[in-house]
Design a protein around this motif. Structure first.
Motif, PDB file in Angstrom:
ATOM      1  N   LEU A  61       0.918  -1.206  -0.270  1.00  0.00           N
ATOM      2  CA  LEU A  61      -0.038  -0.167  -0.082  1.00  0.00           C
ATOM      3  C   LEU A  61       0.721   1.214   0.007  1.00  0.00           C
ATOM      4  CD1 LEU A  61      -1.661  -2.315   2.007  1.00  0.00           C
ATOM      5  CD2 LEU A  61      -3.333  -0.727   1.962  1.00  0.00           C
ATOM      6  N   LEU A  62       0.804   2.043  -0.959  1.00  0.00           N
ATOM      7  CA  LEU A  62       1.328   3.451  -1.103  1.00  0.00           C
ATOM      8  C   LEU A  62       0.214   4.461  -0.697  1.00  0.00           C
ATOM      9  CD1 LEU A  62       3.001   3.342  -4.622  1.00  0.00           C
ATOM     10  CD2 LEU A  62       4.068   2.684  -2.551  1.00  0.00           C
ATOM     11  N   ASP A  63       0.742   4.948   0.569  1.00  0.00           N
ATOM     12  CA  ASP A  63      -0.311   5.823   1.175  1.00  0.00           C
ATOM     13  C   ASP A  63      -0.242   7.225   0.782  1.00  0.00           C
ATOM     14  OD1 ASP A  63      -1.285   3.892   2.498  1.00  0.00           O
ATOM     15  OD2 ASP A  63      -0.280   4.365   4.538  1.00  0.00           O
ATOM     16  N   VAL A  64      -1.276   7.838   0.228  1.00  0.00           N
ATOM     17  CA  VAL A  64      -1.223   9.264   0.065  1.00  0.00           C
ATOM     18  C   VAL A  64      -2.248   9.851   0.902  1.00  0.00           C
ATOM     19  CG1 VAL A  64      -0.283   9.229  -2.303  1.00  0.00           C
ATOM     20  CG2 VAL A  64      -2.698   9.168  -1.887  1.00  0.00           C
ATOM     21  N   GLN A  65      -2.527  11.275   0.798  1.00  0.00           N
ATOM     22  CA  GLN A  65      -3.522  11.771   1.695  1.00  0.00           C
ATOM     23  C   GLN A  65      -4.960  11.234   1.385  1.00  0.00           C
ATOM     24  OE1 GLN A  65      -3.638  16.399   1.670  1.00  0.00           O
ATOM     25  NE2 GLN A  65      -4.487  16.270   3.465  1.00  0.00           N
ATOM     26  N   THR A  66      -5.207  11.138   0.338  1.00  0.00           N
ATOM     27  CA  THR A  66      -6.773  10.687  -0.061  1.00  0.00           C
ATOM     28  C   THR A  66      -6.866   9.384   0.135  1.00  0.00           C
ATOM     29  OG1 THR A  66      -6.310  10.696  -2.310  1.00  0.00           O
ATOM     30  CG2 THR A  66      -6.957  12.862  -1.567  1.00  0.00           C
TER      31      THR A  66
END
Ligand SMILES: [Zn+2]
Length: 270
Positions: A61-66
């Motif tokens: 999982l590559l987490d970004v803000q949204t």
């Protein structure tokens, strides 16, 4: 097929190169892998910063803000960090460009992999109902004993059931059962506590060792023929049907209980 150690090795390999970097663009060279690639990947990722790179089971999982981009490597996938101008080859399906001038490239010749989207605060259907991570504290002998109680199913089936424990593939299940001296077809509910404890330890040791071995460079775990470079010299049973047991010399047997062939030693495992 990339197993949990290869996926964890990938996570550790790419994390230093992508963490904290902003995504400047996404190139999808085809609309789908195993499933269609959702539009949020192309539309929402650019401009956002990668805040974390996590692994759950065999998903990255590559987490970004949204939300999170979910990557599964399928049968033949790999993720590499390359210079932005590295020419794309036939099976390079996705590029995620970063503000560092590098690109995170997803390659997958057989296209059983996946690139999916999980909005912030939600859990994707593929990640729901998963059992504990085999290297987490929650996976211990108490847990396995409680799960196995009363079950007539072969212990190997339990180990490979993602609802019970994630990421223990055929190779690691076969090797761990050998090291614990447990016959793969033994009814799960009829294995004593001490033996389950040995089994849990064996699973954890084998996986941790494989991760340590894989942790040098990103490419080391793909051998030239495209097969993952497992610690082949150290396998006791996997892929060795008909050969002598390294411990007792008995000819190893292969049996097929449903899903996939399992190799075991009829003398060492009971
Ligand atoms: Zn043996």
């Amino acid at each position: 097929m990339p197993e949990l150690p290869e996926v964890e090795t990938t996570r550790r390999g790419i994390a230093p190169h992508v963490l904290g970097h902003r995504i400047t663009g996404v190139v999808l060279r085809r609309p789908d892998l195993r499933w269609p690639i959702p539009p949020q990947i192309r539309d929402d990722l650019p401009g956002q910063r990668i805040d974390d790179v996590r692994r759950r089971a065999k998903y990255l999982l590559l987490d970004v803000q949204t939300g999170s981009a979910i990557v599964h490597l399928g049968m033949s996938g790999s993720l590499r960090v390359l210079a932005a101008d590295a020419p794309a080859k036939a099976h390079d399906h996705v590029d995620i460009s970063l503000d560092s001038g590098r690109v995170l490239r997803l390659t997958d010749p057989r296209r059983f992999g996946a690139l999916l989207w999980q909005p912030h605060g939600e859990t994707h259907g593929l990640l729901r109902g998963l059992g504990p991570e085999p290297l987490a504290d929650a996976f211990d002998a108490d847990y396995l004993a409680a799960t196995a109680r009363g079950r007539a199913a072969p212990i190997k089936h339990l180990l490979m059931d993602q609802r019970i424990v994630v990421g223990v593939g055929n190779i690691y299940a076969a090797e761990a059962l050998f090291r614990a001296g447990i016959h793969p077809a033994r009814a799960a509910g009829r294995i004593g506590r001490a033996r389950l404890e040995r089994l849990v330890s064996a699973i954890r040791e084998i996986l941790a060792y494989a991760i340590r071995r894989g942790g040098t460079t990103l490419r080391d775990f793909i051998s030239p023929d495209g097969e993952p470079g497992y610690f082949e010299q150290e396998l006791f049973v996997y892929g060795r049907a008909g050969e002598p047991c390294k411990v007792c010399g008995t000819v190893l047997r292969a049996a097929d209980w449903g899903q996939r062939a399992t190799v075991y030693c009829p003398r060492c495992q009971r």
